[in-house]
Design a protein around this motif. Structure first.
Motif, short mmCIF file in Angstrom:
data_model
loop_
_atom_site.label_atom_id
_atom_site.label_comp_id
_atom_site.label_asym_id
_atom_site.label_seq_id
_atom_site.Cartn_x
_atom_site.Cartn_y
_atom_site.Cartn_z
N LYS A 68 4.96 -7.52 0.31
CA LYS A 68 5.89 -6.73 1.12
C LYS A 68 5.35 -6.46 2.52
O LYS A 68 6.11 -6.43 3.48
N THR A 69 4.06 -6.26 2.68
CA THR A 69 3.52 -5.96 4.02
C THR A 69 2.69 -7.10 4.60
O THR A 69 2.22 -7.01 5.73
N LEU A 70 2.49 -8.17 3.84
CA LEU A 70 1.69 -9.30 4.32
C LEU A 70 2.56 -10.17 5.22
O LEU A 70 3.11 -11.20 4.81
N HIS A 71 2.68 -9.75 6.47
CA HIS A 71 3.63 -10.39 7.40
C HIS A 71 3.15 -10.15 8.83
O HIS A 71 2.61 -9.09 9.15
N PRO A 72 3.34 -11.13 9.74
CA PRO A 72 2.89 -10.95 11.14
C PRO A 72 3.50 -9.75 11.85
O PRO A 72 2.86 -9.15 12.72
N HIS A 73 4.73 -9.36 11.49
CA HIS A 73 5.33 -8.20 12.14
C HIS A 73 4.67 -6.90 11.71
O HIS A 73 4.83 -5.87 12.37
N VAL A 104 -2.28 4.88 4.47
CA VAL A 104 -2.19 4.12 3.22
C VAL A 104 -3.19 4.68 2.22
O VAL A 104 -4.35 4.91 2.56
N ASN A 105 -2.73 4.91 0.99
CA ASN A 105 -3.70 5.09 -0.10
C ASN A 105 -3.31 4.16 -1.24
O ASN A 105 -2.14 3.82 -1.41
N LEU A 106 -4.29 3.74 -1.99
CA LEU A 106 -4.18 2.57 -2.84
C LEU A 106 -3.64 2.86 -4.24
O LEU A 106 -3.71 3.99 -4.73
N TYR A 107 -3.15 1.79 -4.88
CA TYR A 107 -2.76 1.90 -6.29
C TYR A 107 -3.92 2.50 -7.06
O TYR A 107 -5.09 2.16 -6.84
N ASP A 108 -3.60 3.36 -8.01
CA ASP A 108 -4.64 4.05 -8.79
C ASP A 108 -5.14 3.15 -9.92
O ASP A 108 -4.72 3.27 -11.07
N ILE A 128 -3.22 -5.19 -3.12
CA ILE A 128 -3.60 -6.25 -2.18
C ILE A 128 -3.18 -5.89 -0.75
O ILE A 128 -4.00 -5.85 0.16
N GLY A 129 -1.90 -5.59 -0.58
CA GLY A 129 -1.42 -5.26 0.76
C GLY A 129 -2.05 -4.01 1.33
O GLY A 129 -2.34 -3.94 2.53
N LYS A 185 -15.56 0.83 -2.27
CA LYS A 185 -15.63 1.44 -3.60
C LYS A 185 -14.50 0.92 -4.50
O LYS A 185 -14.70 0.71 -5.70
N TYR A 186 -13.32 0.73 -3.92
CA TYR A 186 -12.19 0.20 -4.67
C TYR A 186 -12.51 -1.20 -5.18
O TYR A 186 -12.29 -1.52 -6.36
N ASP A 187 -13.03 -2.05 -4.31
CA ASP A 187 -13.39 -3.42 -4.72
C ASP A 187 -14.49 -3.41 -5.77
O ASP A 187 -14.46 -4.22 -6.71
#
Length: 200
Positions: A68-73, A104-108, A128-129, A185-187
């Motif tokens: 959804k957000t992986l885009h040049p715009h 942004v905060n990430l999927y739990d 990912i995004g 830490k997430y990775d």
């Protein structure tokens, strides 16, 4: 630049704590809000004017929300160096509007694992995004403020109130460092999970 004016923000938050209040503060001060999926629905339900990411990209969210957000715009608007005229000329030529704030905060993932999901189910909870946007924003802290957690909303509002809706370079650099710490830490959490799994 030292003082960055905040005029356009992208918000994508798994943890909705304090989100409506923070977004409301931004909107009241003339900041354009752009958002994704569930965050968009939350802000719209609160009566805020918000643009869906799909309208910015001209492309729908696909693959069950994996893309959804992986885009040049999106990433062009995040990664452009506002002090580089060539970067700004490129944005203008391509019709890309820069972002000033990425929240942004990430999927739990930890909670997903704690629920005892099978491997495929757990993998679907790997963001990912979000990490891409966080890392891009943190890299470009000279031109973007990144907020990786709701715990930073209050300080960000203090900064903006004190600086006529601008944020200082020192604050942006501090948030960038915290962001890289959070993504690392997430990775590590995901790596530890996958390396402890017997088979895919």
């Amino acid at each position: 630049m030292d003082l960055l004016p905040i005029r356009r923000a992208l918000l994508s938050a798994t943890d909705k704590g304090g989100l409506v209040e923070f977004a409301g503060f931004l909107a009241e001060n003339g900041v354009e809000l752009v958002s994704t999926g569930g965050t968009y629905k939350t802000l719209e339900a609160a009566g805020l004017t918000v643009t869906p990411v799909s309208r910015v990209t001209g492309f729908p969210e696909i693959l069950g929300g994996r893309v959804k957000t992986l885009h040049p715009h999106i990433h062009g608007g995040i990664l452009a160096d506002k002090d580089d005229p060539a970067h700004m000329d490129t944005l203008k030529e391509l019709g890309i509007v820069p972002f000033d704030l990425i929240c942004v905060n990430l999927y739990d993932f930890a909670s997903a694992v704690a629920k005892g999901l099978d491997l495929r189910g757990a993998v679907e909870e790997i963001d990912i995004g979000g990490p891409c946007m966080l890392r891009a924003s943190a890299k470009n802290f000279h031109s973007v403020l990144v907020l990786p957690s709701p715990t930073h909303y209050a300080r960000a509002m203090e900064e903006m109130r004190a600086n006529a809706m601008g944020v200082t370079l020192d604050f942006r650099r501090e948030m960038a460092a915290l962001t890289f710490d959070a993504t690392s830490k997430y990775d590590r959490m995901i790596s530890d999970y996958l390396s402890g799994t017997a088979k895919a």
